[in-house]
Every structure is written in structure tokens, then in C-alpha cells.
Write a protein that holds these residues in place. Sequence first.
Motif, PDB file in Angstrom:
ATOM      1  N   ASP A 102       0.831  -1.206   0.000  1.00  0.00           N
ATOM      2  CA  ASP A 102       0.000   0.000   0.000  1.00  0.00           C
ATOM      3  C   ASP A 102       0.867   1.258   0.000  1.00  0.00           C
ATOM      4  N   ASN A 103       1.932   1.220   0.790  1.00  0.00           N
ATOM      5  CA  ASN A 103       2.943   2.276   0.783  1.00  0.00           C
ATOM      6  C   ASN A 103       4.252   1.633   0.345  1.00  0.00           C
ATOM      7  N   PRO A 104       4.770   1.954  -0.825  1.00  0.00           N
ATOM      8  CA  PRO A 104       5.951   1.259  -1.340  1.00  0.00           C
ATOM      9  C   PRO A 104       7.205   1.444  -0.503  1.00  0.00           C
ATOM     10  N   ARG A 105       7.159   2.306   0.505  1.00  0.00           N
ATOM     11  CA  ARG A 105       8.314   2.476   1.383  1.00  0.00           C
ATOM     12  C   ARG A 105       7.998   2.075   2.821  1.00  0.00           C
ATOM     13  N   GLN A 106       6.943   1.299   2.973  1.00  0.00           N
ATOM     14  CA  GLN A 106       6.594   0.735   4.268  1.00  0.00           C
ATOM     15  C   GLN A 106       6.035  -0.659   4.052  1.00  0.00           C
ATOM     16  N   GLY A 107       5.812  -1.370   5.145  1.00  0.00           N
ATOM     17  CA  GLY A 107       5.222  -2.698   5.052  1.00  0.00           C
ATOM     18  C   GLY A 107       6.206  -3.762   5.464  1.00  0.00           C
ATOM     19  N   SER A 108       5.712  -5.001   5.546  1.00  0.00           N
ATOM     20  CA  SER A 108       6.585  -6.081   5.993  1.00  0.00           C
ATOM     21  C   SER A 108       6.165  -7.418   5.407  1.00  0.00           C
ATOM     22  N   PHE A 109       7.144  -8.302   5.336  1.00  0.00           N
ATOM     23  CA  PHE A 109       6.949  -9.697   4.962  1.00  0.00           C
ATOM     24  C   PHE A 109       7.548 -10.551   6.080  1.00  0.00           C
ATOM     25  N   THR A 110       6.759 -11.488   6.594  1.00  0.00           N
ATOM     26  CA  THR A 110       7.247 -12.406   7.620  1.00  0.00           C
ATOM     27  C   THR A 110       7.099 -13.826   7.096  1.00  0.00           C
ATOM     28  N   LEU A 111       8.215 -14.510   6.923  1.00  0.00           N
ATOM     29  CA  LEU A 111       8.234 -15.878   6.414  1.00  0.00           C
ATOM     30  C   LEU A 111       8.407 -16.857   7.568  1.00  0.00           C
ATOM     31  N   VAL A 112       8.270 -18.137   7.280  1.00  0.00           N
ATOM     32  CA  VAL A 112       8.430 -19.162   8.311  1.00  0.00           C
ATOM     33  C   VAL A 112       9.605 -20.066   7.954  1.00  0.00           C
ATOM     34  N   SER A 113      10.489 -20.274   8.926  1.00  0.00           N
ATOM     35  CA  SER A 113      11.563 -21.257   8.759  1.00  0.00           C
ATOM     36  C   SER A 113      11.278 -22.394   9.737  1.00  0.00           C
ATOM     37  N   GLY A 114      12.115 -22.596  10.734  1.00  0.00           N
ATOM     38  CA  GLY A 114      11.852 -23.665  11.698  1.00  0.00           C
ATOM     39  C   GLY A 114      13.110 -24.054  12.431  1.00  0.00           C
ATOM     40  N   ILE A 115      12.927 -24.654  13.583  1.00  0.00           N
ATOM     41  CA  ILE A 115      14.027 -24.967  14.487  1.00  0.00           C
ATOM     42  C   ILE A 115      15.042 -25.932  13.871  1.00  0.00           C
ATOM     43  N   LEU A 116      14.604 -26.702  12.866  1.00  0.00           N
ATOM     44  CA  LEU A 116      15.518 -27.672  12.256  1.00  0.00           C
ATOM     45  C   LEU A 116      16.633 -27.005  11.450  1.00  0.00           C
ATOM     46  N   SER A 117      16.528 -25.706  11.228  1.00  0.00           N
ATOM     47  CA  SER A 117      17.634 -25.002  10.570  1.00  0.00           C
ATOM     48  C   SER A 117      18.844 -24.941  11.483  1.00  0.00           C
ATOM     49  N   GLN A 118      18.612 -24.826  12.772  1.00  0.00           N
ATOM     50  CA  GLN A 118      19.703 -24.715  13.746  1.00  0.00           C
ATOM     51  C   GLN A 118      19.921 -26.001  14.527  1.00  0.00           C
ATOM     52  N   HIS A 119      18.906 -26.815  14.642  1.00  0.00           N
ATOM     53  CA  HIS A 119      18.997 -28.054  15.430  1.00  0.00           C
ATOM     54  C   HIS A 119      18.444 -29.212  14.602  1.00  0.00           C
ATOM     55  N   PRO A 120      19.214 -29.660  13.607  1.00  0.00           N
ATOM     56  CA  PRO A 120      18.735 -30.745  12.744  1.00  0.00           C
ATOM     57  C   PRO A 120      18.621 -32.064  13.494  1.00  0.00           C
ATOM     58  N   MET A 121      17.897 -32.978  12.884  1.00  0.00           N
ATOM     59  CA  MET A 121      17.729 -34.309  13.453  1.00  0.00           C
ATOM     60  C   MET A 121      17.765 -35.312  12.303  1.00  0.00           C
ATOM     61  N   PRO A 122      17.935 -36.580  12.604  1.00  0.00           N
ATOM     62  CA  PRO A 122      17.927 -37.564  11.525  1.00  0.00           C
ATOM     63  C   PRO A 122      16.660 -37.452  10.683  1.00  0.00           C
ATOM     64  N   GLY A 123      16.842 -37.427   9.380  1.00  0.00           N
ATOM     65  CA  GLY A 123      15.715 -37.326   8.471  1.00  0.00           C
ATOM     66  C   GLY A 123      15.396 -35.914   8.027  1.00  0.00           C
ATOM     67  N   SER A 124      16.124 -34.919   8.576  1.00  0.00           N
ATOM     68  CA  SER A 124      15.742 -33.525   8.304  1.00  0.00           C
ATOM     69  C   SER A 124      16.615 -32.835   7.259  1.00  0.00           C
ATOM     70  N   ALA A 125      17.392 -33.588   6.483  1.00  0.00           N
ATOM     71  CA  ALA A 125      18.336 -32.952   5.560  1.00  0.00           C
ATOM     72  C   ALA A 125      17.652 -31.955   4.626  1.00  0.00           C
ATOM     73  N   ALA A 126      16.524 -32.328   4.044  1.00  0.00           N
ATOM     74  CA  ALA A 126      15.851 -31.443   3.085  1.00  0.00           C
ATOM     75  C   ALA A 126      15.220 -30.243   3.782  1.00  0.00           C
ATOM     76  N   ILE A 127      14.498 -30.492   4.864  1.00  0.00           N
ATOM     77  CA  ILE A 127      13.807 -29.390   5.526  1.00  0.00           C
ATOM     78  C   ILE A 127      14.783 -28.478   6.266  1.00  0.00           C
ATOM     79  N   SER A 128      15.851 -29.037   6.825  1.00  0.00           N
ATOM     80  CA  SER A 128      16.871 -28.188   7.458  1.00  0.00           C
ATOM     81  C   SER A 128      17.516 -27.282   6.421  1.00  0.00           C
ATOM     82  N   MET A 129      17.749 -27.821   5.231  1.00  0.00           N
ATOM     83  CA  MET A 129      18.356 -27.050   4.154  1.00  0.00           C
ATOM     84  C   MET A 129      17.480 -25.863   3.762  1.00  0.00           C
TER      85      MET A 129
END
Length: 202
Positions: A102-129
Motif C-alpha cells: 500500500d505504501n511502497p516504502r513501508q510494510g513487511s513480509f514475515t516468512l516461516v523457517s523452523g528450528i531444524l535449521s539450527q537443530h537438525p535431526m535424523p531425516g531432516s536434511a531437506a527441511i533443514s536445508m
Amino acid sequence: MTILVIGATGTIGSAICDSLESEHDVIRVARTSGDIRVDIESPESIRDMYEEAGSFDAVASAAGNAAFNPLDELSEDDFGLSIQSKLMGQVNLVRYGLPYLDNPRQGSFTLVSGILSQHPMPGSAAISMVNAGIEGFIRAAALDTPDGVRVNAVSPPWVSETLEEMGEDPSDGVPAAVVAKAYADSITGSASGEVLDPRDYA
């Protein structure tokens, strides 16, 4: 403030909507239902979503699929889905969404990542990536967006409601309503290029 919540029918997405709609104009967006429908794996669908929504002030994403399997069982298609959906799907929410602010010099985007980026576990290679890729993207994208346009990510730990559905102890997770607090802070605060941990809001 007009806020598009992507993945609005999911556990986290529903909690985000519930936490915001008393004070803001929330547009619920999901793949198969909601005010607007979108398939974030499709760039064309994302463009169509923004055309239908018109201008807005913020996007909050709780969407994206990624494969979870041992490394030797992950196929090319598994990695491709993870990249196309959770990673590039959310990257494209930012890329294609900027002109519709609405205002090209204001606003925000909030995306979702997840704890597996920092604390991977077996089976999480794709989602951690892909989770790590999202966190790298928002840090860099925040340097390239117009002054005043903010880009962040929320990195949820295990969510209590999801653990309960899996037959696990929900006390080992964080309620979706608490995860929603991190989104609200990203949307209404001043942070940019930051990865928000919902455990800080518990």
C-alpha cells in the motif's frame, strides 16, 4: 492495517489470524479455502493472488511443504518439492509482493523457517536445508528492499498442537498462540532481517 496470512487454515496460520483480526483487516489465504486461494509452488498462482488482493500492508506466511526422510531415501523429487514449495514459494511471496504494498516504502513480509535449521535431526536434511535458506534469504533481502520495507522470519520450535496430534507430549512444544505473538511482533515492530524465536514470547 491490511495483512495477508498465507497458510491461514493451518495450525499456526489460524493462530496468526486469531491474534490479528481484532485490530487489523486480515485476509485469509490458503491452497483450498479462505478469502483468497494460492498455491505457493506456482509463481503464476502467487501473482494471481496479489492481483486479487490488491494493495496490502503486510504478508505473514505460515506455508510451505518440505520432505522428511533419511538422506539415502530422499529423492530428487523430494528435494525439488522442498525447494519449490517452502523455499522458493516464500521467496516469491516477497519478490512478487513488493509492488503491491500500500505504501511502497513501508510494510513487511514475515516468512516461516523452523528450528531444524539450527537443530537438525535424523531425516531432516531437506527441511533443514530449506529452513536455513529462508533465514539466509531474509537477512539478505532486508538489505535490498526499499527503506522502510521489512523482511523477517519466524522460526517455530515444535508446536504443542502438532505434538498432541502426533500422540506426543504437548508440553515439549510451544502453543501456536505463542508462535503467533512472534508474527505479530514482526508485523507491528521495527525489526528487519531478523529470525524471531517464539520461545522468547512464551
